[in-house]
Design a protein around this motif. Structure first.
Motif, PDB file in Angstrom:
ATOM      1  N   VAL A  46       5.816  -2.290 -20.210  1.00  0.00           N
ATOM      2  CA  VAL A  46       7.108  -2.433 -20.352  1.00  0.00           C
ATOM      3  C   VAL A  46       6.554  -0.647 -20.351  1.00  0.00           C
ATOM      4  N   ASP A  47       7.767  -0.166 -20.331  1.00  0.00           N
ATOM      5  CA  ASP A  47       7.523   1.774 -19.842  1.00  0.00           C
ATOM      6  C   ASP A  47       8.989   2.052 -20.619  1.00  0.00           C
ATOM      7  N   PRO A  48       8.986   3.180 -20.559  1.00  0.00           N
ATOM      8  CA  PRO A  48      10.012   4.186 -21.704  1.00  0.00           C
ATOM      9  C   PRO A  48      11.251   3.684 -20.978  1.00  0.00           C
ATOM     10  N   LEU A 133       0.939   7.556 -10.674  1.00  0.00           N
ATOM     11  CA  LEU A 133       0.948   8.609  -9.976  1.00  0.00           C
ATOM     12  C   LEU A 133       2.451   9.596  -9.870  1.00  0.00           C
ATOM     13  N   THR A 134       3.251   9.072 -11.517  1.00  0.00           N
ATOM     14  CA  THR A 134       4.153   9.596 -12.305  1.00  0.00           C
ATOM     15  C   THR A 134       3.063  11.345 -12.395  1.00  0.00           C
ATOM     16  N   ALA A 135       2.038  11.708 -13.017  1.00  0.00           N
ATOM     17  CA  ALA A 135       0.644  12.131 -13.064  1.00  0.00           C
ATOM     18  C   ALA A 135       1.051  13.016 -12.217  1.00  0.00           C
ATOM     19  N   ASN A 199      -2.519  16.720 -33.043  1.00  0.00           N
ATOM     20  CA  ASN A 199      -1.815  15.222 -33.650  1.00  0.00           C
ATOM     21  C   ASN A 199      -0.771  16.208 -34.461  1.00  0.00           C
ATOM     22  N   TYR A 200       0.118  15.848 -33.506  1.00  0.00           N
ATOM     23  CA  TYR A 200       1.541  16.723 -34.193  1.00  0.00           C
ATOM     24  C   TYR A 200       2.235  15.427 -35.044  1.00  0.00           C
ATOM     25  N   ARG A 201       1.983  14.608 -35.739  1.00  0.00           N
ATOM     26  CA  ARG A 201       2.701  14.109 -37.200  1.00  0.00           C
ATOM     27  C   ARG A 201       1.768  15.189 -38.039  1.00  0.00           C
ATOM     28  N   ILE A 202       0.840  16.109 -38.007  1.00  0.00           N
ATOM     29  CA  ILE A 202       0.482  16.325 -39.527  1.00  0.00           C
ATOM     30  C   ILE A 202       0.177  17.648 -39.145  1.00  0.00           C
ATOM     31  N   GLU A 223       5.795  18.080 -19.632  1.00  0.00           N
ATOM     32  CA  GLU A 223       6.694  17.666 -20.739  1.00  0.00           C
ATOM     33  C   GLU A 223       6.898  15.785 -20.333  1.00  0.00           C
ATOM     34  N   ASN A 224       6.802  15.448 -21.708  1.00  0.00           N
ATOM     35  CA  ASN A 224       6.616  13.730 -21.561  1.00  0.00           C
ATOM     36  C   ASN A 224       7.676  13.294 -23.128  1.00  0.00           C
ATOM     37  N   VAL A 225       8.163  14.263 -24.088  1.00  0.00           N
ATOM     38  CA  VAL A 225       8.871  14.560 -25.526  1.00  0.00           C
ATOM     39  C   VAL A 225       9.763  15.183 -25.244  1.00  0.00           C
ATOM     40  N   GLY A 275      13.071  19.009 -13.842  1.00  0.00           N
ATOM     41  CA  GLY A 275      13.096  17.529 -13.764  1.00  0.00           C
ATOM     42  C   GLY A 275      12.394  16.858 -12.126  1.00  0.00           C
ATOM     43  N   PHE A 276      11.657  15.645 -12.929  1.00  0.00           N
ATOM     44  CA  PHE A 276      11.568  14.756 -11.392  1.00  0.00           C
ATOM     45  C   PHE A 276      11.673  13.358 -11.779  1.00  0.00           C
ATOM     46  N   VAL A 277      11.806  12.311 -10.577  1.00  0.00           N
ATOM     47  CA  VAL A 277      11.309  10.681 -11.595  1.00  0.00           C
ATOM     48  C   VAL A 277      10.769  10.370  -9.593  1.00  0.00           C
ATOM     49  N   ALA A 323       7.611   3.437 -30.485  1.00  0.00           N
ATOM     50  CA  ALA A 323       7.338   4.406 -31.342  1.00  0.00           C
ATOM     51  C   ALA A 323       6.542   4.738 -31.275  1.00  0.00           C
ATOM     52  N   GLY A 324       5.151   4.534 -30.479  1.00  0.00           N
ATOM     53  CA  GLY A 324       3.750   5.137 -30.264  1.00  0.00           C
ATOM     54  C   GLY A 324       2.546   3.978 -30.828  1.00  0.00           C
ATOM     55  N   GLU A 325       3.115   2.450 -30.758  1.00  0.00           N
ATOM     56  CA  GLU A 325       2.204   1.984 -31.411  1.00  0.00           C
ATOM     57  C   GLU A 325       0.803   1.742 -30.492  1.00  0.00           C
ATOM     58  N   PHE A 327      -1.867   2.222 -27.838  1.00  0.00           N
ATOM     59  CA  PHE A 327      -2.822   3.579 -27.732  1.00  0.00           C
ATOM     60  C   PHE A 327      -3.976   2.634 -25.997  1.00  0.00           C
ATOM     61  N   GLY A 328      -2.823   4.280 -25.045  1.00  0.00           N
ATOM     62  CA  GLY A 328      -3.037   4.181 -23.718  1.00  0.00           C
ATOM     63  C   GLY A 328      -2.320   3.254 -22.463  1.00  0.00           C
ATOM     64  N   LYS A 329      -2.043   2.789 -21.879  1.00  0.00           N
ATOM     65  CA  LYS A 329      -0.555   1.818 -20.960  1.00  0.00           C
ATOM     66  C   LYS A 329      -0.612   1.065 -21.825  1.00  0.00           C
TER      67      LYS A 329
HETATM   68  N1  LIG Z   1       9.862  11.119 -14.515  1.00  0.00           N
HETATM   69  C1  LIG Z   1       9.379   9.975 -14.550  1.00  0.00           C
HETATM   70  O1  LIG Z   1       9.861   9.080 -13.260  1.00  0.00           O
HETATM   71  C2  LIG Z   1       8.770   8.709 -14.907  1.00  0.00           C
HETATM   72  C3  LIG Z   1       7.788   8.220 -15.241  1.00  0.00           C
HETATM   73  C4  LIG Z   1       7.320   7.149 -15.989  1.00  0.00           C
HETATM   74  C5  LIG Z   1       7.136   7.895 -17.521  1.00  0.00           C
HETATM   75  N2  LIG Z   1       8.211   8.865 -17.704  1.00  0.00           N
HETATM   76  C6  LIG Z   1       8.174   9.416 -19.496  1.00  0.00           C
HETATM   77  O2  LIG Z   1       6.921   9.680 -19.302  1.00  0.00           O
HETATM   78  C7  LIG Z   1       6.400   9.958 -20.821  1.00  0.00           C
HETATM   79  C8  LIG Z   1       5.634   8.558 -21.186  1.00  0.00           C
HETATM   80  O3  LIG Z   1       5.609   7.208 -21.048  1.00  0.00           O
HETATM   81  P1  LIG Z   1       4.635   6.050 -20.629  1.00  0.00           P
HETATM   82  O4  LIG Z   1       5.144   4.817 -19.779  1.00  0.00           O
HETATM   83  O5  LIG Z   1       3.382   7.201 -20.604  1.00  0.00           O
HETATM   84  O6  LIG Z   1       4.587   5.593 -22.462  1.00  0.00           O
HETATM   85  P2  LIG Z   1       3.121   6.354 -23.131  1.00  0.00           P
HETATM   86  O7  LIG Z   1       3.205   7.523 -23.133  1.00  0.00           O
HETATM   87  O8  LIG Z   1       2.711   5.710 -22.869  1.00  0.00           O
HETATM   88  O9  LIG Z   1       3.899   5.799 -24.459  1.00  0.00           O
HETATM   89  C9  LIG Z   1       4.890   6.650 -24.902  1.00  0.00           C
HETATM   90  C10 LIG Z   1       4.607   8.061 -26.296  1.00  0.00           C
HETATM   91  O10 LIG Z   1       5.431   8.592 -26.446  1.00  0.00           O
HETATM   92  C11 LIG Z   1       5.294   8.788 -27.465  1.00  0.00           C
HETATM   93  N3  LIG Z   1       6.083   9.303 -28.218  1.00  0.00           N
HETATM   94  C12 LIG Z   1       7.422   8.189 -29.237  1.00  0.00           C
HETATM   95  N4  LIG Z   1       8.187   9.026 -29.970  1.00  0.00           N
HETATM   96  C13 LIG Z   1       7.877  10.182 -30.068  1.00  0.00           C
HETATM   97  C14 LIG Z   1       8.708  11.256 -30.553  1.00  0.00           C
HETATM   98  N5  LIG Z   1       9.025  10.883 -30.839  1.00  0.00           N
HETATM   99  N6  LIG Z   1       8.325  12.637 -30.016  1.00  0.00           N
HETATM  100  C15 LIG Z   1       6.215  12.169 -29.543  1.00  0.00           C
HETATM  101  N7  LIG Z   1       5.807  11.827 -29.226  1.00  0.00           N
HETATM  102  C16 LIG Z   1       6.405  10.372 -29.250  1.00  0.00           C
HETATM  103  C17 LIG Z   1       4.265   7.381 -28.659  1.00  0.00           C
HETATM  104  O11 LIG Z   1       2.906   8.670 -28.370  1.00  0.00           O
HETATM  105  P3  LIG Z   1       2.251   8.703 -29.757  1.00  0.00           P
HETATM  106  O12 LIG Z   1       1.852   8.528 -30.849  1.00  0.00           O
HETATM  107  O13 LIG Z   1       1.202  10.023 -28.604  1.00  0.00           O
HETATM  108  O14 LIG Z   1       3.374   9.968 -30.118  1.00  0.00           O
HETATM  109  C18 LIG Z   1       3.909   7.234 -27.630  1.00  0.00           C
HETATM  110  O15 LIG Z   1       2.619   6.211 -27.749  1.00  0.00           O
HETATM  111  C19 LIG Z   1       8.113   9.765 -21.229  1.00  0.00           C
HETATM  112  O16 LIG Z   1       8.799  10.389 -21.507  1.00  0.00           O
HETATM  113  C20 LIG Z   1       8.804   8.643 -19.783  1.00  0.00           C
HETATM  114  O17 LIG Z   1       9.869   8.807 -19.598  1.00  0.00           O
HETATM  115  C21 LIG Z   1       8.794   9.729 -16.555  1.00  0.00           C
END
Ligand SMILES: NC(=O)c1ccc[n+]([C@@H]2O[C@H](COP(=O)([O-])OP(=O)(O)OC[C@H]3O[C@@H](n4cnc5c(N)ncnc54)[C@H](OP(=O)(O)O)[C@@H]3O)[C@@H](O)[C@H]2O)c1
Length: 341
Positions: A46-48, A133-135, A199-202, A223-225, A275-277, A323-325, A327-329
């Protein structure tokens, strides 16, 4: 042919994704034609990016999910039956398949074999898969961190973030991450070897936290956020910093996006914002797996996964990840993994 449950799109979310946007249906897999492969699903990702595919029209790089049809995504499974010379019963495979217990890969399309002898099967959805690979693409091809530079990674404990930060650490940079709990921050500064984190929440504001934890500014931002996080990076970046813009997860569920206040800094600081995909770089996956499996085996890259059990829990797993529940992938285990235990 086996019976299968499928998770289909019942309706499109207005803002936040809700359980009623999904429907669990019973069905049967279609008969195999020449070239087809029947796959028993073991793990499902499950992915964003799937949040964008739930919108009408999808996203710029891909059409969306269709109402009444199964959602689809990255799956690791076992070949149960094959009418394709490239795949044999018992092979472990990766593919873009339905959210389901079983599915038929038409003509074997999108399938490739994965080796459970090299790493646990689920890793091929995370650190050894497209998140990893994204990283790599964002950090090493766009960010290009140099020894001694300051690299900042947001959503740093997640699937992409944990790998991005560790690659920058291996490159010799000073790596700072942010995440949404103290436990996540302990993971990135502990097992992952980031030099600092918060911890950005606090934190009072992200900008204040960046001033404290990145006293020499930011040379590379992964930049992920987006939103306030990106605004703070623009304000605190050094001249000529590189911003690898991977995602904007803080914005995906909003009706009204955050308006950046520091966007003028792109000009005055001569920032490189790109930006990149990852799908544009899909051809690099095997080479990436070869390199990264070695890093995992010798302990240079730590891996954290979050496995939710049961296809029926996939919608909740997805909603919770946004929603950030997690912890890891986050992956969903759909059936027993025969390579474990
Ligand atoms: N460009 C591409 O090709 C590509 C490919 C894959 C993923 N991505 C992007 O990479 C990012 C991370 O994806 P991922 O697959 O590794 O997911 P992930 O980080 O494993 O899970 C999503 C995380 O985002 C954080 N988050 C959610 N709402 C937030 C908010 N309002 N402010 C700050 N952090 C928030 C939460 O962590 P916290 O508890 O730390 O808030 C949550 O655990 C996403 O933006 C995704 O769209 C892009």
């Amino acid at each position: 042919m086996p019976m299968t449950r499928q998770v289909s799109l019942a309706s499109r979310p207005e803002t936040v994704v809700l359980p009623e946007n999904f429907q669990l249906l019973d069905g049967a897999t279609a008969p195999l034609a020449e070239g087809d492969v029947l796959v028993r699903h073991i793990y499902m990702s499950v992915d964003p990016y799937m949040r964008g595919l739930m919108n009408d029209g999808g996203v710029a790089y891909a059409p969306g999910f269709e109402i009444g049809k199964p959602l689809f995504g990255r799956v690791i499974g076992e070949v149960a039956e094959s009418r394709n010379a490239d795949f044999r019963e018992g092979d472990f495979v990766y593919g873009m398949l339905d959210w389901a217990d079983w599915s038929v890969a038409r003509g074997g399309e999108s399938l490739r074999r994965v080796d459970p002898g090299r790493a646990p099967l689920s890793y091929y959805l995370g650190t050894l898969g497209f998140p990893g690979l994204t990283a790599y693409v964002g950090m090493m091809m766009i960010g290009k961190p140099k020894e001694g530079e300051t690299v900042y990674v947001s959503a740093a404990s997640g699937a992409v973030g944990q790998v991005a930060g560790q690659l920058a650490r291996i490159a010799g940079a000073r790596v700072v991450g942010s995440a949404g709990s103290d436990e996540k921050v302990r993971f990135i500064t502990g097992e992952c070897g980031f030099h600092d984190g918060f911890n950005y929440r606090i934190a009072p504001t992200v900008l204040e936290a960046l001033r404290l934890h990145c006293p020499e500014g930011i040379d590379v931002d992964f930049e992920n956020v987006g939103g306030e996080n990106l605004d703070a990076v623009l304000a605190h970046a050094n001249s000529f910093a590189r911003l690898a813009v991977c995602g904007m997860i803080s914005q995906y569920n909003l009706a009204e996006p955050y308006h950046l206040k520091h966007v003028n800094e792109i000009v005055s600081k001569r920032l490189n914002v790109q930006g990149f995909v990852v799908r544009d770089h899909a051809h690099l996956i095997e080479q990436f797996i070869d390199e990264t499996a070695g890093h995992i085996a010798d302990g240079r890259i730590a891996v954290e996964e979050d496995v939710v059990q049961g296809l029926e829990n996939a919608p909740a797993a997805f909603i919770g990840m946004l929603a950030g529940e997690n912890f890891g992938k986050r992956v969903v285990q759909v059936s027993p993994d025969p390579t474990v235990g």
